[in-house]
Design an enzyme around this catalytic site. Structure first.
Site, PDB file in Angstrom:
ATOM      1  N   SER A 142      -1.668   7.977   1.703  1.00 28.71           N
ATOM      2  CA  SER A 142      -1.701   6.890   0.726  1.00 28.71           C
ATOM      3  C   SER A 142      -1.889   5.549   1.414  1.00 28.71           C
ATOM      4  O   SER A 142      -1.410   5.331   2.521  1.00 28.71           O
ATOM      5  CB  SER A 142      -0.399   6.848  -0.078  1.00 28.71           C
ATOM      6  OG  SER A 142      -0.440   5.769  -0.989  1.00 28.71           O
ATOM      7  N   LYS A 184       2.723  13.961  -2.441  1.00 27.07           N
ATOM      8  CA  LYS A 184       1.682  12.963  -2.757  1.00 27.07           C
ATOM      9  C   LYS A 184       1.399  12.939  -4.263  1.00 27.07           C
ATOM     10  O   LYS A 184       1.187  11.874  -4.854  1.00 27.07           O
ATOM     11  CB  LYS A 184       0.399  13.251  -1.971  1.00 27.07           C
ATOM     12  CG  LYS A 184      -0.750  12.281  -2.273  1.00 27.07           C
ATOM     13  CD  LYS A 184      -0.377  10.863  -1.909  1.00 27.07           C
ATOM     14  CE  LYS A 184      -1.358   9.754  -2.160  1.00 27.07           C
ATOM     15  NZ  LYS A 184      -2.531   9.862  -2.891  1.00 27.07           N
ATOM     16  N   HIS A 209       4.156  11.048  -5.784  1.00 29.46           N
ATOM     17  CA  HIS A 209       3.914   9.643  -5.424  1.00 29.46           C
ATOM     18  C   HIS A 209       2.945   9.031  -6.434  1.00 29.46           C
ATOM     19  O   HIS A 209       3.166   7.934  -6.959  1.00 29.46           O
ATOM     20  CB  HIS A 209       3.340   9.572  -4.002  1.00 29.46           C
ATOM     21  CG  HIS A 209       2.722   8.246  -3.639  1.00 29.46           C
ATOM     22  ND1 HIS A 209       1.486   7.840  -4.118  1.00 29.46           N
ATOM     23  CD2 HIS A 209       3.166   7.221  -2.877  1.00 29.46           C
ATOM     24  CE1 HIS A 209       1.206   6.627  -3.653  1.00 29.46           C
ATOM     25  NE2 HIS A 209       2.217   6.235  -2.900  1.00 29.46           N
ATOM     26  N   ASN A 210       1.864   9.741  -6.721  1.00 30.76           N
ATOM     27  CA  ASN A 210       0.866   9.205  -7.641  1.00 30.76           C
ATOM     28  C   ASN A 210       1.397   9.129  -9.074  1.00 30.76           C
ATOM     29  O   ASN A 210       1.045   8.207  -9.810  1.00 30.76           O
ATOM     30  CB  ASN A 210      -0.417  10.044  -7.592  1.00 30.76           C
ATOM     31  CG  ASN A 210      -1.259   9.698  -6.374  1.00 30.76           C
ATOM     32  OD1 ASN A 210      -0.730   9.275  -5.354  1.00 30.76           O
ATOM     33  ND2 ASN A 210      -2.551   9.883  -6.478  1.00 30.76           N
ATOM     34  N   GLU A 242       3.293   6.090  -9.095  1.00 29.96           N
ATOM     35  CA  GLU A 242       2.284   5.007  -9.058  1.00 29.96           C
ATOM     36  C   GLU A 242       1.764   4.724 -10.473  1.00 29.96           C
ATOM     37  O   GLU A 242       1.688   3.566 -10.907  1.00 29.96           O
ATOM     38  CB  GLU A 242       1.152   5.460  -8.133  1.00 29.96           C
ATOM     39  CG  GLU A 242      -0.083   4.587  -8.080  1.00 29.96           C
ATOM     40  CD  GLU A 242      -1.180   5.231  -7.218  1.00 29.96           C
ATOM     41  OE1 GLU A 242      -0.920   5.572  -6.055  1.00 29.96           O
ATOM     42  OE2 GLU A 242      -2.308   5.404  -7.730  1.00 29.96           O
TER      43      GLU A 242
HETATM   44  C1  6PG Z   1      -3.065   6.247  -2.838  1.00 34.68           C
HETATM   45  C2  6PG Z   1      -3.665   6.368  -4.214  1.00 34.68           C
HETATM   46  C3  6PG Z   1      -4.971   7.092  -4.142  1.00 34.68           C
HETATM   47  C4  6PG Z   1      -5.871   6.806  -5.330  1.00 34.68           C
HETATM   48  C5  6PG Z   1      -5.569   7.605  -6.533  1.00 34.68           C
HETATM   49  C6  6PG Z   1      -5.697   6.827  -7.816  1.00 34.68           C
HETATM   50  O1  6PG Z   1      -1.931   6.666  -2.718  1.00 34.68           O
HETATM   51  O2  6PG Z   1      -3.715   5.703  -1.940  1.00 34.68           O
HETATM   52  O3  6PG Z   1      -2.810   7.065  -5.065  1.00 34.68           O
HETATM   53  O4  6PG Z   1      -4.706   8.419  -3.906  1.00 34.68           O
HETATM   54  O5  6PG Z   1      -5.955   5.477  -5.595  1.00 34.68           O
HETATM   55  O6  6PG Z   1      -6.540   8.619  -6.535  1.00 34.68           O
HETATM   56  O7  6PG Z   1      -5.696   7.708  -8.863  1.00 34.68           O
HETATM   57  P1  6PG Z   1      -6.386   7.470 -10.251  1.00 34.68           P
HETATM   58  O8  6PG Z   1      -7.849   7.303 -10.012  1.00 34.68           O
HETATM   59  O9  6PG Z   1      -6.056   8.725 -10.989  1.00 34.68           O
HETATM   60  O10 6PG Z   1      -5.762   6.254 -10.847  1.00 34.68           O
END
Ligand code: 6PG
Length: 470
Positions: A131, A185, A188-189, A192
């Site tokens: 990430s 991960k 984590h997302n 996010e």
């Molecule tokens: C990270 C982000 C990365 C990416 C995601 C966004 O941790 O660097 O999470 O993995 O920005 O793919 O996901 P979406 O396109 O689903 O918002």
């Protein structure tokens, strides 16, 4: 190079692959990258820091031959079939003991399948979450490795060298068995998604509720980033309000369509949470809000029918403070839900995910890094097997300090008609979680009434059924 063999190889030289590889080279490792696209191999070499050892090749077999044994290589290609395709082309070229890493956002069940498949061939396969985006990849990402511990030992020095550092501690650690890296991960997302949704709700409450313009929004988020809400996402939000549009005289944020995209990792978190099961309603809501954002025409038509939200009846100064507190509260609740999910998944899926390490790894480099991760690190120091961070005394103190203002924001937003599903879901989760006896005894009675599904009693062990209303 003395023996002209390279320390590390990368398959896929898109933005992330290239930057991660250059980061390794910047830390003294000799690296080689493969991409079918010759412009990308050229771009890799020309972006290398002078004095570093970086080579780009357009032939996979050449790259594999030029790697030090046991080979250590990573692929950063789109999740799904492309990963299986790379594995298929790699297999005839590899030897037992080689380490292959998937650094993309693969679904953990795919990683599990690949780990097992390659284990039979004596190849170590690891799923690693990375990430930090483009910039983080080059200057210090947060790295979430899982899988074979022997294989991790072989790549640990490289991963520690390139990872973000917090107080000299690298933001990378072994995070569990099999598909654990990609699982962590994924969650984590999910977090996010939740925090991004909450920030967007704070934006609408301040912009439409208190009439703040982009300059004022910049000021508010910038000041929040200097306090308890300090985080990467709040920091970039402050920047976003300042960004001028190069096509009009206004700000770029006002010219961006409100249909939100997604690549699916937030949805995976919700899906897997349902499967476990574990409750992550703020993540679920964040996914749902991106889905509703796509109903543009219907929303515009509905606005005609139902009208705009009413006014908020507090001073702007007080409202900003209350919204700050609601964002702080709901952000803690988002982490709480995600971490509780990891706690449960670790046990249920036998991944042995060390939560104290997870929160340490998230302190730097990743998208959800924030000063709150220090608070959670302390909480897990007190209790390494904490089922939910809301049960930690330090976290409870923080939650209670902003609870009243959160209730006020949710109540006023609901009265006025602002869409704050993230805030509401966080508060609802909290209120259910802190309720020693919920009303679900009635649900059990209903289930037994119409379906003879049985129930347990509070005063004696056993399973009971009643012939209701005879
Ligand atoms: C990270 C982000 C990365 C990416 C995601 C966004 O941790 O660097 O999470 O993995 O920005 O793919 O996901 P979406 O396109 O689903 O918002």
């Amino acid at each position: 190079m003395a023996n002209s063999l390279y320390d590390f190889g990368m398959i896929g030289l898109g933005v992330m692959g290239r930057n991660l590889l250059l980061n390794m080279a910047d830390h003294g490792f000799s690296v080689i990258g493969f991409d079918k696209d010759a412009t990308k191999t050229g771009a890799l070499e020309s972006a290398a820091t002078p004095g570093t050892t970086v080579k780009g090749v357009a032939d996979l077999a050449t790259m594999v031959q030029l790697l030090e044994r046991p080979r250590k290589l990573m692929m950063l290609v789109p999740a799904g079939q492309p990963v299986d395709d790379v594995i298929a082309s790699l297999l005839p070229l590899l030897e037992p003991g080689d380490v292959v890493i998937d650094g993309g956002n693969s679904h953990y069940t795919d990683t599990l399948r690949r780990v097992k498949y390659l284990r039979e061939k004596n190849i170590h396969f690891m799923g690693i979450g990375v990430s930090g985006g483009e910039k983080g990849a080059r200057t210090g990402p947060s790295i979430m490795p899982g899988g074979d511990q022997d294989a991790y030992a072989k790549v640990k020095p490289m991963l520690e060298a390139i990872a973000a550092k917090v107080n000299d501690t690298p933001c990378v650690a072994y995070l569990g068995k099999e598909g654990a890296g990609h699982y962590v991960k994924m969650v984590h997302n999910g977090i996010e998604y939740a925090i991004m949704q909450l920030i967007s709700e704070a934006y609408t409450l301040l912009q439409k509720g208190a009439g703040l313009n982009n300059d004022q929004l910049h000021e508010v988020f910038d000041s929040w980033n200097k306090g308890s809400l300090q985080s990467f996402l709040v920091e970039i939000t402050a920047d976003i309000f300042n960004q001028k549009d190069d096509k009009t005289a206004g700000r770029l944020v006002d010219m961006i369509s409100d249909k939100a995209g997604s690549k699916g990792t937030g949805k995976w978190t919700s899906q897997d949470a349902m499967e476990l099961p574990v409750a992550v309603p703020t993540i679920d809501m964040a996914v749902a809000m991106r889905t509703i954002s796509a109903y543009k025409d219907q929303r515009v038509a509905a606005e005609e029918i139902y009208g705009d939200p009413a006014a908020i009846h507090v001073t702007a100064e007080m409202w900003i403070k209350q919204v700050h507190d609601a964002l702080y509260f709901a952000t803690i609740l988002s982490y709480a839900q995600g971490l509780a999910m990891l706690h449960e998944a670790s046990r249920e899926l036998q991944m042995d995910i060390p939560l104290p390490e997870v929160v340490k790894v998230w302190r730097g480099g990743c998208i959800i890094r924030s000063s709150l991760l220090e608070v959670f690190t302390q909480a897990y120091q007190q209790n390494t097997d904490l089922a939910n961070i809301l049960l930690d005394k330090g976290v409870a103190y923080l939650v209670k300090s902003v609870e009243a203002n959160t209730r006020s924001v949710v109540a006023q937003a609901a009265t006025a008609g602002f869409p704050v599903a993230g805030f509401m879901s966080a508060l609802s989760y909290f209120d259910a979680f802190r309720t020693g006896r919920m009303a679900t005894n009635l649900i059990q009675a209903q289930r037994d009434y119409f379906g003879a599904h049985t129930y347990q009693r509070i005063d004696m062990p056993g399973t009971f059924h009643t012939e209701w209303n005879q």
